[in-house]
Design an enzyme around this catalytic site. Structure first.
Site, PDB file in Angstrom:
ATOM      1  N   GLU A 207       0.882  -1.165   0.000  1.00 38.73           N
ATOM      2  CA  GLU A 207       0.000   0.000   0.000  1.00 38.73           C
ATOM      3  C   GLU A 207       0.919   1.213   0.000  1.00 38.73           C
ATOM      4  O   GLU A 207       1.278   1.752   1.034  1.00 38.73           O
ATOM      5  CB  GLU A 207      -0.925  -0.023   1.221  1.00 38.73           C
ATOM      6  CG  GLU A 207      -2.115   0.910   1.089  1.00 38.73           C
ATOM      7  CD  GLU A 207      -1.818   2.323   1.524  1.00 38.73           C
ATOM      8  OE1 GLU A 207      -1.140   3.055   0.754  1.00 38.73           O
ATOM      9  OE2 GLU A 207      -2.245   2.693   2.610  1.00 38.73           O
ATOM     10  N   GLU A 216       4.913  11.329  -1.400  1.00 33.56           N
ATOM     11  CA  GLU A 216       5.710  10.489  -0.504  1.00 33.56           C
ATOM     12  C   GLU A 216       6.712   9.634  -1.269  1.00 33.56           C
ATOM     13  O   GLU A 216       7.667   9.142  -0.698  1.00 33.56           O
ATOM     14  CB  GLU A 216       4.845   9.588   0.394  1.00 33.56           C
ATOM     15  CG  GLU A 216       3.910  10.350   1.317  1.00 33.56           C
ATOM     16  CD  GLU A 216       3.074   9.424   2.182  1.00 33.56           C
ATOM     17  OE1 GLU A 216       3.385   8.215   2.244  1.00 33.56           O
ATOM     18  OE2 GLU A 216       2.123   9.910   2.803  1.00 33.56           O
TER      19      GLU A 216
END
Length: 466
Positions: A207, A216
């Site tokens: 994930e 990110e």
């Protein structure tokens, strides 16, 4: 007037807090990036590689941990993700409804967090699962694995996936095998020789998605794990495909709140200057321009986390990027090249007042399906029960929400009129922090009223995704 969904919902606030904390951790980088936003995107691409953990620069690794990984070591943060029903259901169904894919297979969970995906993989019949987690959340994952009686199947490895090696004892114990003819050079794998010989994993599950998919930059680690450990012909990644989308929105309330907060902040600043000079005899008005720039960067030149209602979307979304996880590259993970979009918007009928366009919103979808590349179609496992996940407004709340890129001021849509927006979007990593991104929009807006056409001057705006 259309409002954002569940403005006071706890999940909304939790995700907003996390985004704000991340923003503060890298605030100096964000402001510096915004200062350079008028320069070309190429100048921001000079140093956009994510730090790997075999780097000799310990300061770089420490900074990356402080700015990114540290938050994921908290159970509170993990709980936010674990209580995201849409997220959990998608991964659960992808694993449990495809037990035939997991049975007797070797699985690697990249960025395992609490270990729940690794546990599901083991329960689906995997013979060996490597749950790789960099932070101290690994100790909790071990407890979860042990509490579920799966410690003989699931091995939690604390460290960066770039540094992981397959334990030697596992080769015989779990009968690990590489594919016939799997010979890859060191240059192809970008890893050392022992790791390049460890392509024994059948399934990589992760994930990895951030806000607007790429924020990110965890995708880099997934790609490296694929190139180091996944069987190249038959191995699969879950999710297998990803798509980024944008659409124009009418979200007047949130937009007005943000603009109001910016204006009120400047009023408070001017009041402060007056009081400072009156009470302490110091004139700091020389700093007003810099303070105003900081406020603009934060309120007007950054994207904002939102949970939108479906009816604020003014036109069908445009796809700006697709990723096939089986074949995408580290270069693909760096952002979105200049991509064209076009939206046709009609004013609502029978409204009490004029509609308006407040900006663009961005979100993503991912799919858990059979490989679609030529090699994978021939050798890859078949996902008999594919799963689709979306963070779009029509799905409801997810912890990802959407990212709103608000215009400096709303664009009115007069009744009985049509508006056409043509432009391009580009997304690239911040020069100061490669885990953060800038998004550049270039667009023109043409409004047709009673057969006439009014074309606005071209607009170019650059936003930080904090």
């Amino acid at each position: 007037m259309k409002l954002t969904k569940s403005f006071l919902a706890s999940s909304w606030w939790c995700c907003l807090i996390i985004q704000t904390l991340f923003c503060f951790a890298a605030q100096s980088s964000l402001f510096a990036t915004a200062a350079a936003s008028s320069s070309s995107s190429a100048s921001n691409k000079d140093d956009d590689t994510i730090p790997t953990f075999d780097t000799s620069d310990s300061q770089q690794s420490a900074s990356d941990y402080a700015n990114y990984f540290s938050a994921y070591a908290d159970l509170f943060h993990q709980k936010i993700m674990l209580t995201d029903h849409h997220r959990m259901t998608a991964y659960y169904n992808a694993i449990v409804q495809n037990r035939h894919v997991f049975k007797d297979k070797v699985v690697m969970d990249v960025g395992s967090g609490s270990g729940i995906l690794a546990v599901w993989a083991a329960k689906a019949g995997a013979r060996r699962v490597y749950a790789v987690e960099y932070t101290d959340m690994a100790k909790y994952a071990r407890e979860v694995v042990r509490a579920n009686g799966l410690e003989d199947v699931v091995m939690v490895i604390q460290g960066a996936v770039e540094d992981v090696t397959i334990p030697e004892e596992d080769w015989d114990r779990f009968d690990l095998q590489m594919e016939d003819g799997d010979v890859n050079s060191e240059e192809e794998c970008h890893v050392n020789q022992p790791q390049s010989q460890s392509k024994v994993v059948d399934i990589i599950i992760s994930e990895w998605m951030g806000y607007f998919l790429l924020r990110e930059s965890m995708l880099d680690s997934v790609i490296r794990a694929r190139d180091m450990f996944l069987k190249p012909k038959s191995g699969i990644l879950l999710p297998s495909h990803a798509t980024m989308l944008i659409a124009p929105i009418m979200n007047a309330y949130d937009h007005s709140v943000i603009v109001k907060e910016y204006k009120e902040g400047m009023v408070e600043w001017n009041d402060y200057l007056n009081n400072l000079k009156k009470q302490y005899g110091v004139d700091m008005s020389i700093l007003t321009e810099d303070y105003d720039k900081e406020q603009r960067d934060y309120y007007l030149k950054s994207s904002h986390y939102v949970q939108l209602e479906d009816d604020v979307i003014l036109a069908p979304p445009a796809v700006v990027k697709t990723l096939d996880l089986a074949v995408c590259t580290l270069e693909d993970a760096k952002g979105v090249g200049e991509t064209a979009f076009s939206f046709d918007i009609e004013s609502s009928e029978g409204g009490e007042g004029d509609d308006e366009i407040n900006g663009f919103a961005g979100w993503f979808t991912v799919d858990f399906q059979t490989r679609t590349d030529e090699v994978g179609k021939k050798f890859g496992a078949k996902m008999k029960n594919p799963v689709h996940f979306s963070s779009s407004p029509e799905i409801g709340e997810t912890h990802w929400g959407q990212q709103a890129f608000y215009f400096p001021s709303a664009i009115p849509i007069q009744r009985n009129s049509k508006v056409k927006i043509d432009g391009t979007m580009e997304m690239y990593r911040s020069k100061e922090n490669a885990r953060l991104y800038n998004v550049k929009f270039r667009y023109t807006i043409a409004a047709a009223v009673d057969g006439s056409n009014n074309l606005m001057d071209p607009v170019e705006s650059v936003y930080n995704i904090p």
